[in-house]
Design an enzyme around this catalytic site. Structure first.
Site: not given
Length: 680
Positions: A33, A202, A253, A439, A612, A614
């Site tokens: 993606l 996250h 989250s 974390e 790619d 983008s």
């Protein structure tokens, strides 16, 4: 200061490699993606020899293996200029990047081992971004600003947060840290160079059903900022570099609508995050959008817009000396002085039962629930048979955590978890960056920042801007407060060095801050060096064998053509005879899988308008039988796209048998027919 910025691709293999983050073995890469980048920033004293490097890479976390290999390359290129004390490597924590770049055994289980192409692309990308920053050093100025980001996060373990003392909670208006800290960089003529933003969220807007490699919400924020500043350039090109780095995001989250039961639609915001029908496996959080793609854009855009505002208004200049402090520490046996009479110990690493439950952002397997303070005889028996029972000492040390994986006592074929951990602070004038190896939850981060702040204050350097950079240098899962630990939700079960982990880190980072404040970083003991295991490649990935095109077709031929006409808001789509994208990663050249091209009748030629990297394009790879595979390209045409004639092009490599024992990679390309984009 002298300032340099750089950006380099670190995407790695986008197919067949499990994605790193949700620990879900079914979540294997199947396309792209958006590209992943390493973004590097170097600040140096113009006269002195001191410098600081901060790198934020679009990866799940920095592993010890990545760090050791990067430092080795930097030493061979630059001698003693870039070292373990003045180089900070931080991961953005996207959960949609390829895995397999770890040397500790636990992480091999969900990543199919040590995947050399992933490791190589991350290490080389980080080093290349530092090289570019190093070559572009110029006189510059730094400005800092901070502000509140709204509607972009929730606390995903609110019941754990409530276990912290009421008097402490009353000092804060929210159960997440909403503050963004932003560092703006310009050259001496005021030309813009780049920025680093630190914000706790996250990057899990893309959920664990996603198979496309991408940099999630914070990566989309980087993309928007860089596209705006590098006008007329393709994504990933241009000199302005915008990093959106991680912070104390442990219990934070982006899925702002909160947890719902996937089957019944009712809320499951309860201490066990469990549903009446289907249990914990049904309880999942929803983002603000209609699907995960839209949620990623909404959260990313919120973060970008706040950064843009802070960037434009940043006026507080950062000045003063540079310094850095670093130690390696054996985290399985730190003695922590809680007060004059009480000393406690950290533990050998271990994961609790609720680790297997996962979170509302990505639920676990089987029937584990969050908040388990009792073991389960069925799973304990399986664990004892397969992996060996934890020692009584480890069990007692981790109480009330029931141990599921006793990783600190598992050493085959290599240790399952690190003992030796980096603690590190870099100070750029009044800005102190705490590089933390995991974390930290919201409250853990607040306690750490406050402790370091007061250490600076009491040793004559008041008014420091203390910021936490997450997922640095080595991955050690989560760090909760002692009170949150007692509830044993996912974050607590994943606090691997036991209930006093946070107190140990606070003690250690105080020591580093004191050394910086008193100019005594030379006197710090370096500590025990981490091991470098001799694993070159141990992987369950399918090998790359010779590939075939269907009868009567060749690689790059169109199988399903685009339509002749589209309008904005629609999806232009074409399917080709494909080759395994891993071939392209292993050729390790700068590679683009696709372009969107527009025809100009004036010059009668095609020009590339998108690549790619983008976020409007998607590249899908699907494996068929008999060595065949298909590639589908999609262009999700955004509003405001110029009407005209367009085409989609695909670039790949396929494996061809050269001799009986040797296969070679052959490049090929394909193109859709031209199509019209009509005015809305």
């Amino acid at each position: 200061y002298l300032v340099g910025v750089g950006r380099a691709d670190c995407t790695g293999p986008v197919a067949q490699v499990p994605l790193m983050g949700y620990a879900n073995p079914d979540q294997v890469g199947g396309g792209l993606l958006s590209r992943l980048y390493s973004r590097a920033f170097i600040v140096a004293e113009p006269q002195g020899s001191r410098r600081v490097v901060f790198v934020s890479a679009d990866i799940g976390m920095v592993s010890q293996r990545v760090r050791l290999e990067v430092l080795k390359q930097l030493r061979s290129k630059y001698g003693e200029l870039y070292r373990q004390d003045n180089v900070i490597l931080s991961g953005t924590h996207t959960h949609s990047g390829p895995g397999g770049y770890f040397q500790y055994t636990l992480f091999w289980i969900t990543s199919k081992g040590l995947v050399q192409p992933t490791l190589k692309s991350i290490v080389n990308g980080i080093v290349k971004s530092i090289d570019i920053a190093h070559e572009n050093m110029k006189k510059g100025r730094l400005f800092i600003n901070r502000g509140t980001v709204e509607n972009s996060q929730i606390n995903r373990s609110p019941f754990s947060y409530l276990a912290n003392p009421e008097s402490e909670r009353n000092r804060y208006s929210s159960n997440t840290d909403k503050e963004m800290v932003l560092l703006k960089m310009v050259d001496e003529d005021g030309h813009e160079l780049g920025l680093i933003s630190w914000f706790a969220v996250h990057p899990v807007s893309m959920n664990n059903s996603n198979h496309l490699v991408n940099s999630d919400n914070v990566g989309y924020a980087s993309y928007l900022f860089e596209q705006e500043k590098n006008k007329g350039m393709l994504p990933g090109e241009g000199s302005f570099v915008a990093a959106f780095a991680s912070s104390n995001l442990g219990d934070v989250s982006p899925n702002t609508r909160g947890p719902f039961c996937a089957n019944t639609g009712e809320s499951c915001d309860n201490p066990q995050s469990t549903c009446p029908i289907g249990g914990a496996a049904m309880c999942m959080a929803k983002g603000p959008g209609k699907d995960m793609f839209e949620s990623t854009r909404i959260i990313g855009q919120n973060i970008y817009l706040k950064a843009k505002e802070l960037y434009e208004k940043a006026s507080q200049e950062v000045t003063g000396p540079l310094s850095s402090a670093h130690q390696w520490v054996n985290m399985s046996s730190v003695s922590v002085e809680l007060n004059a009479t009480h000393t406690v110990q950290t533990c050998k690493p271990a994961l609790g039962h609720s680790f297997a439950a996962g979170t509302i952002d990505g639920v676990g397997a089987f029937n584990f629930t969050q908040g388990s303070v009792e073991g389960d005889p069925f799973w304990d028996q399986i664990r004892d048979q397969l992996l060996g029972e934890p020692s009584n000492e480890t069990k007692a040390c981790h109480k009330p955590k029931p141990i599921l994986f006793n990783t600190g006592e598992m050493t085959w074929p290599h240790p399952w978890h690190p003992d030796i951990v980096d603690v590190q602070i870099a100070a750029i004038g009044s800005l102190a960056i705490l590089a933390v190896p995991g974390e930290f939850t919201t409250m853990s981060g607040r306690r750490l920042r406050e402790a370091v702040q007061s250490e600076f204050d009491s040793h004559g350097t008041p008014g420091m801007n203390v910021v936490i950079a997450g997922l640095c240098n080595v991955y050690t899962h989560y760090i909760t407060t002692y009170e949150e630990y007692q509830l044993q939700r996912y974050e607590a079960a994943s606090t691997i060095y036991g209930p006093h982990t946070l107190s140990a880190y606070i003690q250690l980072y105080r020591g580093l801050a004191k050394a910086i404040a008193l100019n005594g970083t030379q006197e710090l003991s370096p500590g025990p060096e981490p091991p470098f295991f001799n694993v070159t490649s141990l992987t369950l990935l399918p090998s790359l064998s010779a590939e075939n095109a269907p009868a009567g077709k060749t690689f790059g031929d169109v199988l399903e053509e685009v339509r002749p006409k589209y309008r904005e808001g629609e999806v232009a789509k074409v399917t080709f005879v494909g080759g395994n994208p891993r071939n392209s990663a292993e050729n390790a050249t700068v590679h683009n899988f696709l372009t969107v091209e527009r025809y100009s009748s004036i010059s009668s030629s095609w020009s590339v308008v998108l690549n790619d990297a983008s976020w409007d394009t998607r590249f899908y790879w699907s494996k068929g039988s008999r060595g065949q595979s298909n590639v589908t390209l999609e262009w999700h045409i955004p509003a405001g796209t110029e009407p005209g004639t367009y085409r989609l092009r695909y670039f790949g490599h396929y494996k061809k048998r050269a001799t009986l024992f040797r296969v070679i990679s052959v490049p090929f390309e394909g193109s859709s027919s031209a199509f019209q984009l009509t005015a809305p």
